[in-house]
Write a protein that holds these residues in place. Structure first.
Motif, mmCIF file in Angstrom:
data_model
loop_
_atom_site.group_PDB
_atom_site.id
_atom_site.type_symbol
_atom_site.label_atom_id
_atom_site.label_comp_id
_atom_site.label_asym_id
_atom_site.label_seq_id
_atom_site.Cartn_x
_atom_site.Cartn_y
_atom_site.Cartn_z
ATOM 1 N N LEU A 111 34.101 41.909 37.280
ATOM 2 C CA LEU A 111 33.133 41.046 37.960
ATOM 3 C C LEU A 111 33.063 39.665 37.314
ATOM 4 O O LEU A 111 33.009 38.646 38.012
ATOM 5 C CB LEU A 111 31.746 41.711 37.938
ATOM 6 N N VAL A 112 33.064 39.636 35.966
ATOM 7 C CA VAL A 112 33.024 38.349 35.261
ATOM 8 C C VAL A 112 34.267 37.526 35.580
ATOM 9 O O VAL A 112 34.190 36.325 35.869
ATOM 10 C CB VAL A 112 32.890 38.572 33.744
ATOM 11 N N ILE A 113 35.423 38.168 35.554
ATOM 12 C CA ILE A 113 36.674 37.462 35.834
ATOM 13 C C ILE A 113 36.708 36.978 37.280
ATOM 14 O O ILE A 113 37.194 35.872 37.557
ATOM 15 C CB ILE A 113 37.880 38.369 35.519
ATOM 16 N N ALA A 114 36.189 37.770 38.203
ATOM 17 C CA ALA A 114 36.145 37.339 39.605
ATOM 18 C C ALA A 114 35.283 36.085 39.758
ATOM 19 O O ALA A 114 35.670 35.130 40.450
ATOM 20 C CB ALA A 114 35.605 38.462 40.482
ATOM 21 N N ALA A 115 34.119 36.075 39.099
ATOM 22 C CA ALA A 115 33.228 34.914 39.189
ATOM 23 C C ALA A 115 33.854 33.684 38.546
ATOM 24 O O ALA A 115 33.831 32.579 39.116
ATOM 25 C CB ALA A 115 31.888 35.238 38.517
ATOM 26 N N SER B 14 39.227 38.118 28.083
ATOM 27 C CA SER B 14 40.209 37.173 27.550
ATOM 28 C C SER B 14 41.627 37.525 27.992
ATOM 29 O O SER B 14 42.365 36.683 28.499
ATOM 30 C CB SER B 14 40.128 37.157 26.022
ATOM 31 N N VAL B 15 41.991 38.785 27.809
ATOM 32 C CA VAL B 15 43.377 39.208 28.043
ATOM 33 C C VAL B 15 43.716 39.265 29.530
ATOM 34 O O VAL B 15 44.832 38.921 29.938
ATOM 35 C CB VAL B 15 43.626 40.579 27.372
ATOM 36 N N PHE B 16 42.762 39.683 30.367
ATOM 37 C CA PHE B 16 43.054 39.917 31.785
ATOM 38 C C PHE B 16 42.557 38.809 32.707
ATOM 39 O O PHE B 16 42.655 38.943 33.931
ATOM 40 C CB PHE B 16 42.464 41.263 32.222
ATOM 41 N N ALA C 191 39.983 41.343 41.138
ATOM 42 C CA ALA C 191 39.036 42.130 40.352
ATOM 43 C C ALA C 191 39.440 43.599 40.305
ATOM 44 O O ALA C 191 39.312 44.262 39.265
ATOM 45 C CB ALA C 191 37.631 41.990 40.942
ATOM 46 N N ILE C 192 39.954 44.123 41.433
ATOM 47 C CA ILE C 192 40.400 45.513 41.452
ATOM 48 C C ILE C 192 41.601 45.703 40.530
ATOM 49 O O ILE C 192 41.704 46.697 39.803
ATOM 50 C CB ILE C 192 40.734 45.952 42.889
ATOM 51 N N LEU C 193 42.530 44.731 40.550
ATOM 52 C CA LEU C 193 43.678 44.803 39.644
ATOM 53 C C LEU C 193 43.221 44.765 38.182
ATOM 54 O O LEU C 193 43.732 45.509 37.338
ATOM 55 C CB LEU C 193 44.641 43.650 39.924
ATOM 56 N N VAL C 194 42.250 43.907 37.885
ATOM 57 C CA VAL C 194 41.713 43.828 36.525
ATOM 58 C C VAL C 194 41.050 45.147 36.140
ATOM 59 O O VAL C 194 41.272 45.674 35.049
ATOM 60 C CB VAL C 194 40.698 42.666 36.401
ATOM 61 N N PHE C 195 40.232 45.678 37.040
ATOM 62 C CA PHE C 195 39.560 46.945 36.756
ATOM 63 C C PHE C 195 40.574 48.050 36.499
ATOM 64 O O PHE C 195 40.446 48.821 35.550
ATOM 65 C CB PHE C 195 38.651 47.330 37.920
ATOM 66 N N LEU C 196 41.595 48.116 37.351
ATOM 67 C CA LEU C 196 42.615 49.153 37.226
ATOM 68 C C LEU C 196 43.341 49.039 35.889
ATOM 69 O O LEU C 196 43.594 50.048 35.210
ATOM 70 C CB LEU C 196 43.611 49.026 38.379
ATOM 71 N N THR C 197 43.665 47.822 35.495
ATOM 72 C CA THR C 197 44.386 47.597 34.235
ATOM 73 C C THR C 197 43.493 47.893 33.025
ATOM 74 O O THR C 197 43.909 48.574 32.083
ATOM 75 C CB THR C 197 44.888 46.146 34.167
#
Length: 566
Positions: free
Chosen positions: A365-369, A439-441, A491-497
């Motif tokens: 969620l943070v990365i999406a925003a 940071s990483v994703f 965000a889904i890709l980030v969550f999955l990873t």
């Protein structure tokens, strides 16, 4: 208008400062620790580490296994991409999905599955009567076994890059060659492969860096094989001696970071020299007719897919359904106790599922925003805004490219002491893992959002400004809704990873703050194979459900955002 301009500048500065704080500064602190002493800049510790026999051996093993697996992954991924992208092979959609599935499965789960699939206790091989003798050395516990699993793990990366490049080719090139009488092999050798040069190089470099920083496969295969790589050496030393050895492992991490960054820099330089300008719009890819060979080629491809997916998956499932590892699966040995144990009884596994779900979800969620805001500035009409935003983008891409274990050491160095002013320590908490994930994703979630902003018409911005809409109003009412599907996909890709990873959290977890990846690894490392298998089955099932859920976004996001969809 002035207020709008001030809001834009303030937001952009805040984004750059935030990206620098979680991406750039930890790495700078790592290099400072590894390359300086009390007297100042000093290469002595680095030279001493390079001269160490254990570091030399681990460095050689890392480079050797990464080079060999990257070369094999490039050959395999390219061959599959050419078959899927250029021929009339059928069921391409399902095939692409299955070929990319290993990329989404955590490396430590891949290692566990293959260990159980090919070992003397393999339930599938024992059922077929072809299992190695009990007590014999596992065939994967070797350099070659390590390279094989790294190849299978990273060939989908090459497949993805080469397939995308093939889809961007103008059809006129191949049509002109065919009209001139060029056969299939001449077309590949004289036109397709030379134009694919930059993509092949990028795929090789990506597979090399991914293998260099891979922890799960290197640990679970390399440790029994006595084939220690740099990530495993760092993990072993920090796990054995604790934070007191941080300066020592920081130096080793700097070596690992140098190798990864050198590979990326070399790739970038070579790509510039190999780049070719293509004229014309990309069209439907060429469909070379396989004729009578098509059933045979399809059979070979599907047998390969079945071997790569079904054998380890069946072995993993069979191991999770028996009472004790090594028993054959039968009506008498069949049990669901392992799933009951990991899903209901074991507090550590329940906590790990909760922790990973929460921190992976918050990170997504943070990365999406952040991506929605930063993507806007990366596509901004003013060059200054784009340049400043690119500084944040570059830091996020470096944080993603550097091996995860290196970033873990960087975050330990950055947060082992209490934060100034608030005097709160993040080390040993879930917060440090969460910040490390962001940071990483960040680069993973940012790419599809940036692509969406670049496709938007600039007149939208003009119309909103003329109507008196301020920056945040424009973002909330116009740009965020338009880019939301891409942000959701990212965000889904980030969550999955993040949900499945073990490399970043391997050195950051602590008792009470376990993640799914570290718990599975610890189960397998501690000899609780059936529990590790049961938890891995749950993770693989969850991964497939999330990937299938992403298909529902396919029609609402820019083409190519979902990796396995056109």
């Amino acid at each position: 208008m002035h207020t709008s301009s001030t809001s834009e500048k303030t937001t952009l500065i805040a984004l750059v400062i935030g990206a620098t704080a979680i991406c750039g500064l930890p790495l700078l602190l790592l290099f400072k620790t590894g390359l300086t002493t009390v007297a100042g800049f000093d290469l002595g510790p680095l030279i001493e580490a390079v001269q160490s026999r254990s570091v030399q051996r681990a460095l050689w093993n890392s480079v050797e296994s990464s080079l060999c697996s990257a070369l094999a992954a490039t050959l395999l991924g390219t061959a599959l991409a050419l078959l899927v992208g250029l021929t009339d092979i059928r069921a391409k959609g399902i095939l692409v999905f299955l070929l990319l599935l290993p990329m989404m499965i955590p490396p430590h789960v891949t290692a566990i599955a293959w260990i159980q699939a090919l070992g003397p206790a393999s339930p599938v091989l024992r059922w077929l009567g072809i299992a190695p003798e009990l007590g014999s050395t596992h065939p994967l516990y070797s350099r070659e076994g390590l390279v094989l699993l790294l190849t299978l793990q990273h060939s989908p990366l090459v497949f993805l890059l080469v397939r995308a490049a093939l889809r961007s080719f103008p059809r006129e090139l191949s049509d002109a060659a065919r009209i001139s009488g060029a056969g299939t092999w001449t077309l590949l050798r004289r036109i397709t492969l030379p134009l694919l040069g930059p993509s092949l190089l990028a795929g090789f470099a990506l597979a090399f860096v991914a293998a260099l920083g891979n922890f799960g496969i290197n640990a679970l295969i390399g440790i029994p094989a006595r084939y220690t790589t740099l990530p495993v050496l760092v993990w072993r030393r920090l796990a054995s001696f604790g934070p007191d050895i941080l300066p020592n492992v920081a130096v080793i991490s700097v070596i690992l970071a140098f190798v990864a960054l050198a590979a990326i820099l070399l790739q970038s330089l070579l790509q510039r020299r190999m780049r070719s300008s293509l004229i014309g719009l990309p069209q439907d890819p060429l469909a070379i007719s396989l004729g009578r060979k098509r059933p045979f080629v399809e059979a070979v491809v599907w047998v390969f897919v079945a071997g790569v997916l079904l054998l380890p998956a069946a072995s993993l499932l069979a191991t999770s359904l028996v009472k004790t590892y090594g028993l054959p699966l039968s009506g008498e040995t069949l049990t669901l106790d392992n799933f009951t144990e990991v899903l209901w009884r074991q507090s550590v596994t329940l906590r790990a599922f909760a922790n990973s779900t929460v921190i992976a979800g918050i990170a997504a969620l943070v990365i999406a925003a952040v991506s929605l805001l930063l993507g806007y500035f990366l596509a901004h009409r003013h060059k200054t805004h784009r340049r400043i935003a690119s500084f944040a983008l570059s830091q996020s891409e470096i944080a993603f490219a550097v091996p995860g274990l290196v970033m873990s050491i960087a975050f330990i160095l950055a947060f082992i002491r209490p934060l100034p002013i608030v005097n709160v320590s993040l080390y040993g908490t879930l917060w440090i893992i969460l910040i490390a994930y962001v940071s990483v994703f960040l680069a993973v979630g940012l790419k599809p959002v940036t692509a969406a902003f670049l496709q938007m018409d600039g007149s939208l911005e003009d119309a909103a400004r003329v109507s008196g809409a301020g920056f945040f109003r424009r973002m909330c009412r116009i740009f965020a809704p338009l880019a939301a599907p891409s942000a959701a996909s990212g965000a889904i890709l980030v969550f999955l990873t993040a949900y499945n990873e073990v490399t970043v959290s391997a050195l950051l977890w602590s008792t009470g703050n376990e993640t799914i990846g570290t718990t599975i690894f610890n189960y397998e490392d501690g000899g609780y194979t059936t529990l590790a298998a049961a938890m891995s089955v749950v993770v693989v099932a969850a991964t497939m459900v999330i990937m299938l859920a992403m298909n529902f976004l396919a029609r609402r996001v820019p083409s190519g955002t979902i990796p396995w969809r056109d």
